[in-house]
Write an enzyme that holds these catalytic residues in place. Structure first.
Site, short mmCIF file in Angstrom:
data_model
loop_
_atom_site.label_atom_id
_atom_site.label_comp_id
_atom_site.label_asym_id
_atom_site.label_seq_id
_atom_site.Cartn_x
_atom_site.Cartn_y
_atom_site.Cartn_z
N HIS A 71 0.94 -1.22 -0.01
CA HIS A 71 -0.05 -0.08 -0.02
C HIS A 71 0.89 1.22 0.10
O HIS A 71 1.94 1.24 0.43
CB HIS A 71 -0.86 -0.09 1.18
CG HIS A 71 -1.92 -0.98 1.15
ND1 HIS A 71 -3.02 -1.15 2.18
CD2 HIS A 71 -2.18 -2.06 0.24
CE1 HIS A 71 -3.56 -2.25 1.89
NE2 HIS A 71 -3.17 -2.57 0.64
N GLU A 73 0.94 3.75 2.11
CA GLU A 73 1.79 3.95 3.30
C GLU A 73 2.94 3.22 3.53
O GLU A 73 3.96 3.52 4.02
CB GLU A 73 0.70 3.86 4.22
CG GLU A 73 -0.58 4.81 4.37
CD GLU A 73 -1.86 4.03 3.47
OE1 GLU A 73 -1.45 3.31 2.62
OE2 GLU A 73 -2.88 4.25 4.02
N CYS A 107 -5.21 1.65 6.21
CA CYS A 107 -6.19 0.24 6.34
C CYS A 107 -5.85 -0.17 7.80
O CYS A 107 -4.65 0.39 8.42
CB CYS A 107 -5.82 -0.50 5.35
SG CYS A 107 -4.28 -1.43 5.15
N CYS A 110 -1.76 -0.99 7.60
CA CYS A 110 -1.02 0.20 7.70
C CYS A 110 -1.13 1.01 8.87
O CYS A 110 0.05 1.30 9.45
CB CYS A 110 -1.43 0.99 6.54
SG CYS A 110 -0.85 0.42 4.88
ZN LIG Z 1 -2.90 -0.04 3.96
#
Ligand SMILES: [Zn+2]
Ligand SMILES: [Zn+2]
Lengths: 186, 549
Positions: A71, A73, A107, A110
């Site tokens: 992701h 992040e 999320c 993360c």
């Molecule tokens: Zn994430």
């Protein structure tokens, strides 16, 4: 603004982004998200800012790495660690004074990663109803997890509607009935 | 843990110093007479004993290398003699080889680079009959830098010349880490890449004609040695399945005349239908011994009658329904939701008769009896690999957590990883494994060259895997259908990473204080998430716990 009483909170209590910081860096994050959307990628923009400097700038790299954890992040956190290595700075003292600006709520995964690296503040645009780790699905940001880093503060809602619109447009494109983009086969 | 390093002193001079640890090459281990005898026995065996593969055919003795065959068959005496002779050198830590593959390579035949897998004691011993072979060794794919082309050519390391009547013993790194194969060629020209030229009595530049080779390979199948009774795998169920049942108050009343039961039930069902409570039976037998009336009926929920001041049967019943036939009401507790598991059903039934649509699989799983002994033996070997990875990490001063990703349909290990957070604070064992699976499919981005125990199997060798849908493979949901074995319960980051990767099932050894698959969260059954998976805890629990002592 309330402060969390996580371990190490004393040293970072003074650390909080100003309204101008938020305006400035979220504008950049939204520009990134829009660029991503225009090139057919997940419209999430994400910046790690340390002492008014960009030390990490991630975009979603799930498809090219075939690794579903890449992701924006996570990519930005890796860049932050690389930056520390290049600058010969101790990552933990840098992280303690680094803020994450991201267009969508991080999320669950993360959010946990941000805790593990002791990032104290996360500024985000809209909620992430499907995966959000700052309250939408689980509240990892403030949960009592003594072995999973430190809690972090969230500043949410900045240009939220715009962020939602971009996500909606993207998921419409991802409609399984839509013609599939050609994938590379080797 | 069994260690292979207990070969007898007298065979130590046969170690090849120019190869990684450890290769023993013993020329003329058997005589020409013995060679002739063994070849005769191989060809005397029934035709049905042969399995034809591309590039070779083989005989399998001692059971299939598959959990269902692990108790296997007796090895015939003519092979058993040699199993014992080789085992007496200490090749199998004092135990005796119990599985023999006899490979026949005709001229020009060979075998792709492969490894022999975790189901065996990490030793393979080979006697060569008939002709020579040149055995080539390769690095596993993961050990190359970044984007370098991972061809067979640049993974090639060195070769061994194996002459007829010799004994070859491969252990440790040579067995566990490197891949071995035989080129399909009609002749072999010996280069200085053949590291045992002098030990095998050959010269560089010499060319050897290939003819038919027979290679009985003796191994020790590990399964039967495992104590799979020492642990039990319990399911980690969702909160809805594992919590105490929720109760709600209701009014019940005795049925004065048993013969009127069906009329009363009909009238009550229309006056007070138990919406959403279809699991509750309307009538129950009186629970007090010697009570005046044998049957009691549920009149309504307490929430249906909140407006009622004085509780009497006349007040409870709607106008038009005669109260005759029912005695004075009393309060009971009834289960508010249908029971999902047998323990919930038993708890619910103590309060009021409840119907139960039993999921037999869950009931058996809760008893710890879901997996058969052969399945447990297989699970045992996978978790042993995770424990070994954790031990490797511990040796390097890293946190002792190991993980293995397995394709359960082919029973192949895809990736083995361990905690690397000294190198990167987010490289927990599970994250490492996910990236290794991505690497096995041409992706991935972690650099793990420093950690030889972190490795993956290239799916090229996993032939059954190639039948998988190509479209599915091009998706990043790379762990679809795979199982994860991890020594310690994953944290919330790792648990969610498994959701993103669409893992099939997770098995862990011990719980963790901040664990997210049962202890602090149940990410695998979290409402709102788009992927759920089964989780079992307790696999090899003692070995996994002792990693943290
Ligand atoms: Zn994430
Ligand atoms: Zn973790």
């Amino acid at each position: 603004m309330e402060t969390d009483k996580g371990s190490g909170a004393a040293s970072v209590e003074s650390f909080h982004p100003s309204a101008e910081d938020i305006e400035k860096w979220m504008t950049s994050a939204f520009d990134m998200a829009r660029d991503a959307l225009e090139s057919g990628e997940v419209p999430v923009g994400c910046l790690m800012i340390y002492k008014d400097e960009i030390v990490g700038k991630g975009r979603n790299e799930v498809n090219e790495t075939k690794n579903a954890t890449r992701h924006a992040e996570m990519v930005a956190l890796d860049q932050l660690l690389d930056w520390c290595r290049r600058s010969c700075l101790d990552p933990s003292s840098v992280c303690e004074q680094t803020a994450l600006y991201v267009t969508v709520e991080p999320c669950v995964m993360c959010a946990a990663a941000l805790r593990l690296l002791h990032i104290p503040v996360v500024v985000y645009g809209c909620r992430n109803e499907r995966f959000g780790g700052c309250g939408s699905v689980l509240d990892v940001s403030s949960a009592d997890l003594p072995q999973t880093g430190t809690t972090f503060k969230c500043v949410s809602g900045h240009r939220a509607e715009e962020a939602v619109e971009m996500l909606k447009t993207f998921y419409k494109q991802e409609n399984p009935n839509a013609p599939k983009p050609k994938t590379r086969r080797d | 843990m069994e260690h292979p390093t207990c070969m007898l002193e007298e065979v130590k001079p046969f170690i090849l110093d120019d190869a990684p640890p450890t290769v023993y090459y013993i020329p003329d281990f058997i005589s020409e007479d013995e060679e002739t005898y063994l070849l005769q026995q191989v060809y005397k065996s029934p035709k049905t004993k042969w399995t034809q593969l591309s590039g070779r055919r083989l005989q399998n003795w001692g059971g299939l290398p598959h959990h269902k065959g692990m108790l296997g068959e007796r090895i015939p005496d003519w092979l058993q003699t040699y199993c014992e002779k080789i085992s007496s050198l200490g090749a199998f830590s004092g135990k005796t080889a119990n599985h023999v593959l006899v490979n026949e390579y005709k001229q020009g035949e060979g075998i792709m680079p492969h490894e022999d897998g975790p189901l065996y004691h990490p030793t393979v011993t080979t006697i060569s009959l008939g002709s020579h072979t040149v055995l080539d060794f390769y690095r596993p794919v993961s050990c190359l830098e970044g984007d370098a082309l991972q061809t067979e050519g640049n993974r090639y390391m060195f070769s061994l010349l194996v002459k007829p009547r010799s004994l070859l013993v491969l252990q440790e790194e040579m067995y566990q880490h490197l891949l071995h194969g035989i080129q399909e060629s009609n002749q072999d020209t010996l280069t200085d890449k053949v590291v045992n030229l002098s030990a095998a009595g050959a010269q560089p530049g010499e060319t050897l004609e290939d003819s038919k080779t027979m290679e009985p390979q003796m191994k020790r199948w590990k399964g039967s040695a495992y104590d799979t009774d020492s642990w039990v795998a319990y399911p980690v169920l969702s909160d809805e399945q594992s919590q105490d049942i929720e109760l709600t108050d209701a009014f019940a009343a005795p049925i004065l005349n048993k013969r009127e039961t069906s009329r009363l039930v009909r009238e009550l069902n229309s006056a007070y239908p138990l919406n959403g409570l279809q699991h509750i039976k309307r009538v129950r037998a009186c629970r007090e011994k010697g009570g005046s009336y044998p049957l009691e009926v549920l009149v309504c929920l307490r929430s249906d009658a909140l407006h009622i001041q004085a509780v009497s049967i006349e007040c409870l019943l709607p106008p038009g329904m005669g109260s005759d036939g029912l005695g004075e009401p009393f309060i009971v507790k009834v289960p508010a939701r249908p029971p999902l598991t047998r323990p919930q059903f038993e708890q619910a039934s103590k309060h009021w008769p409840t119907s139960f649509h039993e999921d037999k699989r869950v009931t058996v799983a809760l008893r710890g009896e879901l997996f058969t002994p052969p399945q447990k033996a297989t699970m045992h070997t996978y978790m042993m690999s995770a424990v070994a990875a954790a031990q490797a990490a511990k040796k390097m001063g890293l946190e002792a957590v190991g993980a293995v990703v397995v394709n359960p349909s082919t029973e192949r290990i895809i990736a083995v990883g361990h905690d690397c957070r000294a190198n990167h604070p987010l490289h927990h064992a599970v994250m490492v494994c996910i990236d290794l699976v991505a690497q096995s499919q041409g992706g991935g981005c972690y650099s793990l060259d420093k950690y030889p125990a972190c490795r993956f199997m290239s799916p090229t060798f996993d032939t059954l895997d190639s039948t998988l849908d190509v479209d599915l493979k091009s998706q990043p949901y790379i762990c679809t259908g795979y199982d994860l074995y991890v020594t310690r319960e994953p944290c919330v980051m790792c648990a969610m990473a498994l959701v993103h990767s669409r893992i099939g099932r997770v098995f862990y050894g011990t719980t963790a204080a901040d664990g997210a698959l049962g202890t602090k969260f149940k990410v695998h059954s979290q409402k709102d998430l788009n992927h759920h998976f089964e989780v079992y805890r307790g696999v090899l629990s003692k070995q996994c716990e002792s990693l943290h002592e």
